[in-house]
Scaffold this active site. Sequence first.
Site, PDB file in Angstrom:
ATOM      1  N   LYS A 162       0.852  -1.199   0.000  1.00  0.00           N
ATOM      2  CA  LYS A 162       0.000   0.000   0.000  1.00  0.00           C
ATOM      3  C   LYS A 162       0.887   1.247   0.000  1.00  0.00           C
ATOM      4  O   LYS A 162       1.933   1.262   0.667  1.00  0.00           O
ATOM      5  CB  LYS A 162      -0.878  -0.061   1.259  1.00  0.00           C
ATOM      6  CG  LYS A 162      -1.936   1.001   1.391  1.00  0.00           C
ATOM      7  CD  LYS A 162      -2.776   0.710   2.638  1.00  0.00           C
ATOM      8  CE  LYS A 162      -3.847   1.722   2.908  1.00  0.00           C
ATOM      9  NZ  LYS A 162      -4.659   1.388   4.095  1.00  0.00           N
ATOM     10  N   SER A 218      -9.458   1.192   3.314  1.00  0.00           N
ATOM     11  CA  SER A 218      -8.675   1.979   2.377  1.00  0.00           C
ATOM     12  C   SER A 218      -7.586   1.189   1.637  1.00  0.00           C
ATOM     13  O   SER A 218      -6.952   1.725   0.739  1.00  0.00           O
ATOM     14  CB  SER A 218      -8.028   3.148   3.123  1.00  0.00           C
ATOM     15  OG  SER A 218      -7.152   2.667   4.115  1.00  0.00           O
ATOM     16  N   SER A 259      -9.362  -1.133   7.555  1.00  0.00           N
ATOM     17  CA  SER A 259      -8.914  -0.936   6.177  1.00  0.00           C
ATOM     18  C   SER A 259      -8.254  -2.122   5.488  1.00  0.00           C
ATOM     19  O   SER A 259      -8.022  -2.070   4.282  1.00  0.00           O
ATOM     20  CB  SER A 259      -7.967   0.255   6.103  1.00  0.00           C
ATOM     21  OG  SER A 259      -8.727   1.432   6.103  1.00  0.00           O
TER      22      SER A 259
END
Length: 499
Positions: free
Chosen positions: A75, A159, A183
């Site tokens: 990420k 996310s 997330s």
Amino acid sequence: MSSTDILMKPLVSVLQMLRNRVISTEELLHRTYTRINETKSLNAFVSVVEKNDNLEFCIKDDRSSILKGIPFAVKDNFSTRNISTTCASNMLRNYVPTYSATVVKKLTDAGGTLMGKTNLDEFAMGVGTVDSIIGPTRNPWQYDFQHPNPDDWYIAGGSSGGSAVAVATGASYFALGSDTGGSVRLPASFCGVVGLKPTYGSLSRHGLISLVNSMDVPGILARCVDDVVFIYNILSGNDPRDSTTVQGKVEKVVIEENPSVKDLVVGIPKQYHGPDVSPEIIDCWKWAADIFSNNGAKVVEVSLPHTQYSIVCYHVLCCGEVASNMARYDGLQYGHRSDGGFTEEMYAKSRNEGFNESVRGRITAGNYFLLRRNYRKYYEKAQKVRRLIQTDIKKVFDKGSGKNSGVDVLLAPVTVSTAPQYKTFAQKTNSYRTVEHDIYTQSANMAGVPAISVPVRLSQAKLPISLQLLASNFNEGTLLRAAKFLENASSFQHPKFDF
Ligand code: GLN
């Protein structure tokens, strides 16, 4: 063997193939780059590492490493040396770190090949991977790769949505995400992959760009529980660079092929049976409870009485820490700097241009909660409620303190629905969406306990439905055993998407 077959294999099998030279690391790398290209329209990657850099890395590696060149993704809020780290924000659009996060370094030191940085909601604030400078990430499920419809697709969840999509499509064998309020588990559930949020402190946060320091934890996304275990064992443990990590050694997790759950007490938290949870999810939840019970586990209803206050409490604490964490991006020391004006003007302009509306909203709310006149009313109160939520959870896991306790794992929904369509999701505000979808995930972050999302079956609309398991602090062994059992019982099939 076709690319799809190899790229979708479990880690242990592909490592075996590499060891036996059925496939070379270079070949695997070529195929993975092709896959990243084929799935470009999903917008899972913010940036992709140059092929030549990775080929060089592969050739240099002596193949005795644990990960043998296995492609993985990270990420874009984990710092990566010499590779841009944007947090999907204008503020860090040009940021190239000089060091790598400990978890990233551990993976490359183990011989893993970093393919690229995955998309997220700006600074990991969100539940959709839709609020990003590169635009939203799309869910591969029910996506027409041949004739993509610009208005008709499902969100990936967030996310860490880019990581979930990269793993679901075989563009990486596993990926790192971050989980502050859900997330990792939420996008894992929408994309049909496994997502582990480890115990706070079991994985180093050094180099993970802070959102809510007291809740952030790096998480692991992979296609099966065994792969998550494999990576967890590489990553867990003390890091002298993060004083909140566990002291001493962390035991390696070992899971049997067909683990028994006969000795487990499975708790069903009754407050998670909210009115908004879709009937399909409730049905799946009941089925899973029966499966545990039919296989010898004791299944009991338990109460977590402060659950209803959890999401609001999370919101106050999250905004408070966000306001303080984001203060460093002033255009002078860190982040985007706009031109001209006096210093004050420059700060304001830089922050206005650098952050999106939802980040600015959280900063404003956080500063309001932290004002001297409001502090007790909001922040201090939320801290107290957080303690009550922690205590609720701790109590159910306590052995030998009577009714409503003695549980080994909790079984619950991850969220209220399967992945929503972008066109409906986009009409709601960031905070509304967070309240809606993190309702059953953020308690684990406030308590620090480990939790995992496991795909179980498909909905009528042929979208993944996943369930969540939670365990007590540093009890990843039991959590992952229960997860493996659930995975075996579900026999969820990973599709070969028609690229
Ligand atoms: N969705 C939650 C939020 O926006 C959690 C984010 C996260 O876990 N990074 O605050």
